[in-house]
Design a protein around this motif. Structure first.
Motif, PDB file in Angstrom:
ATOM      1  N   MET A   1      -5.777  18.729   2.666  1.00 48.36           N
ATOM      2  CA  MET A   1      -5.463  17.222   3.396  1.00 48.36           C
ATOM      3  C   MET A   1      -5.362  16.441   1.973  1.00 48.36           C
ATOM      4  N   SER A   2      -4.004  15.413   1.151  1.00 46.93           N
ATOM      5  CA  SER A   2      -3.980  14.726   0.713  1.00 46.93           C
ATOM      6  C   SER A   2      -4.135  13.675   0.977  1.00 46.93           C
ATOM      7  N   THR A   3      -4.610  12.608   0.738  1.00 46.88           N
ATOM      8  CA  THR A   3      -5.065  11.471   1.388  1.00 46.88           C
ATOM      9  C   THR A   3      -3.402  10.457   0.421  1.00 46.88           C
ATOM     10  N   GLU A   4      -3.376   9.299   1.055  1.00 52.60           N
ATOM     11  CA  GLU A   4      -2.552   8.062   0.859  1.00 52.60           C
ATOM     12  C   GLU A   4      -3.362   7.012   0.680  1.00 52.60           C
ATOM     13  N   LYS A   5      -3.007   6.330  -0.229  1.00 48.64           N
ATOM     14  CA  LYS A   5      -3.300   5.052  -0.074  1.00 48.64           C
ATOM     15  C   LYS A   5      -2.538   3.469  -0.247  1.00 48.64           C
ATOM     16  N   ILE A   6      -2.567   3.160   0.784  1.00 47.13           N
ATOM     17  CA  ILE A   6      -2.181   1.925   1.162  1.00 47.13           C
ATOM     18  C   ILE A   6      -2.433   0.675   1.422  1.00 47.13           C
ATOM     19  N   LYS A   7      -1.979  -0.725   1.483  1.00 50.29           N
ATOM     20  CA  LYS A   7      -2.614  -1.484   1.079  1.00 50.29           C
ATOM     21  C   LYS A   7      -2.200  -2.326   2.788  1.00 50.29           C
ATOM     22  N   ALA A   8      -3.165  -2.364   3.993  1.00 49.67           N
ATOM     23  CA  ALA A   8      -2.812  -3.181   4.652  1.00 49.67           C
ATOM     24  C   ALA A   8      -3.316  -4.632   4.793  1.00 49.67           C
ATOM     25  N   GLU A   9      -2.802  -5.520   5.507  1.00 46.85           N
ATOM     26  CA  GLU A   9      -2.940  -6.739   5.411  1.00 46.85           C
ATOM     27  C   GLU A   9      -3.696  -7.098   7.004  1.00 46.85           C
ATOM     28  N   ILE A  10      -4.341  -7.805   6.824  1.00 49.65           N
ATOM     29  CA  ILE A  10      -5.232  -8.249   8.788  1.00 49.65           C
ATOM     30  C   ILE A  10      -3.778  -9.136   9.329  1.00 49.65           C
ATOM     31  N   ARG A  11      -3.531  -8.582  10.616  1.00 48.69           N
ATOM     32  CA  ARG A  11      -2.756  -9.569  11.534  1.00 48.69           C
ATOM     33  C   ARG A  11      -3.134 -10.319  12.463  1.00 48.69           C
ATOM     34  N   ALA A  12      -2.812 -11.531  12.423  1.00 44.54           N
ATOM     35  CA  ALA A  12      -3.495 -12.516  13.094  1.00 44.54           C
ATOM     36  C   ALA A  12      -2.478 -12.674  14.526  1.00 44.54           C
ATOM     37  N   GLU A  13      -1.344 -12.110  14.392  1.00 39.65           N
ATOM     38  CA  GLU A  13       0.046 -12.656  15.235  1.00 39.65           C
ATOM     39  C   GLU A  13       0.309 -11.712  16.452  1.00 39.65           C
ATOM     40  N   PHE A  14       0.664 -11.330  17.436  1.00 39.05           N
ATOM     41  CA  PHE A  14      -0.057 -10.264  18.225  1.00 39.05           C
ATOM     42  C   PHE A  14       1.638 -10.627  19.528  1.00 39.05           C
ATOM     43  N   GLY A  15       2.188  -9.383  20.007  1.00 41.02           N
ATOM     44  CA  GLY A  15       3.988  -9.560  20.959  1.00 41.02           C
ATOM     45  C   GLY A  15       5.034  -9.118  20.667  1.00 41.02           C
ATOM     46  N   LYS A  16       4.978  -9.124  21.244  1.00 37.71           N
ATOM     47  CA  LYS A  16       6.680  -8.336  20.442  1.00 37.71           C
ATOM     48  C   LYS A  16       7.307  -9.744  18.751  1.00 37.71           C
ATOM     49  N   GLY A  17       7.398 -10.969  19.620  1.00 37.39           N
ATOM     50  CA  GLY A  17       8.412 -11.736  18.586  1.00 37.39           C
ATOM     51  C   GLY A  17       7.405 -11.608  17.414  1.00 37.39           C
ATOM     52  N   ALA A  18       6.461 -11.587  17.602  1.00 35.31           N
ATOM     53  CA  ALA A  18       5.626 -11.316  16.212  1.00 35.31           C
ATOM     54  C   ALA A  18       6.150  -9.916  15.519  1.00 35.31           C
ATOM     55  N   ALA A  19       5.475  -8.802  16.493  1.00 32.60           N
ATOM     56  CA  ALA A  19       6.514  -7.300  15.748  1.00 32.60           C
ATOM     57  C   ALA A  19       7.435  -7.755  15.175  1.00 32.60           C
ATOM     58  N   ARG A  20       8.918  -8.474  15.871  1.00 32.29           N
ATOM     59  CA  ARG A  20      10.265  -8.446  15.673  1.00 32.29           C
ATOM     60  C   ARG A  20       9.489  -8.925  14.224  1.00 32.29           C
ATOM     61  N   ARG A  21       9.027 -10.387  13.324  1.00 30.95           N
ATOM     62  CA  ARG A  21       9.651 -11.059  12.793  1.00 30.95           C
ATOM     63  C   ARG A  21       8.665 -10.007  11.953  1.00 30.95           C
TER      64      ARG A  21
END
Length: 207
Positions: A1-21
């Motif tokens: 199984m090959s792996t893909e490298k993805i740059k991730a950012e720590i997320r401090a905002e939660f909830g539906k509103g933040a997810a939509r943004r």
């Protein structure tokens, strides 16, 4: 199984509103669980993540670069917009090399059964245990030349090296039966009492 490298950012905002943004910015909210640590909430680049998961399949393994730390993450659950078919949220399980994972792997039927047979895939997936970094993308069931009446059980499936069956070995995976020809069927017999009811109706009309 090959792996893909993805740059991730720590997320401090939660909830539906933040997810939509986040989604409006063409990014995807995600959570990484596992190894006794607190869940890590991250934001991933939308297109790259979608392509990586599509390429890796249901059990895609990604290398998430979280603030310079590489975390192997096994895809556990994906939420997809039913209309636009875009990723809305992804749950990952944190793994390390050498970890074993229990996953459902897609069944891929290959070959052709005998003529005038009907092949029915009773279960589209099979559950196995494998190294988290070596999970098969699919498992083949070869039905070449199978006659009507042949059944392929989970215990009959040939698994890749290092993969152990978790599904009950007696589980039916593929069933080969005789083809049904609906054109040769006899006309349905009248239900019991139907003739008598018809005779009574005719008698009533003649009065």
């Amino acid at each position: 199984m090959s792996t893909e490298k993805i740059k991730a950012e720590i997320r401090a905002e939660f909830g539906k509103g933040a997810a939509r943004r986040i989604r409006r910015e063409n990014k995807i909210p995600a959570v990484v669980y596992g190894h006794g640590n607190e869940p890590i909430h991250v934001t991933l680049p939308g297109h790259e993540t979608m392509m990586a998961i599509r390429h890796g399949g249901a059990n895609a393994l990604l290398e998430l670069d979280i603030d310079g730390t590489i975390q192997l993450a096994l895809t556990k659950q994906v939420q997809v917009d039913p209309v636009r078919r875009l990723l809305e949220h992804v749950d990952f399980v944190a793994v390390v090399r050498g970890d074993k994972a229990t996953v459902d792997v897609q069944i891929h039927v290959v070959g052709d059964a005998e003529k005038d047979t009907l092949v029915v895939t009773e279960n589209n997936t099979i559950q196995v245990e494998a190294d988290a970094t070596n999970i098969p993308e699919s498992i083949e069931v070869n039905i070449e030349g199978a006659a009507a009446g042949t059944q392929f059980l989970a215990g009959d499936v040939v698994l890749p090296a290092g993969t152990t069956l978790v599904t009950d070995p007696e589980t039916l995976i593929v069933n080969v039966t005789g083809a049904q020809d609906s054109d040769t069927g006899d006309e349905a017999a009248p239900a019991e009492g139907e003739d008598a009811a018809g005779d009574a109706a005719e008698a009533g009309d003649s009065e």
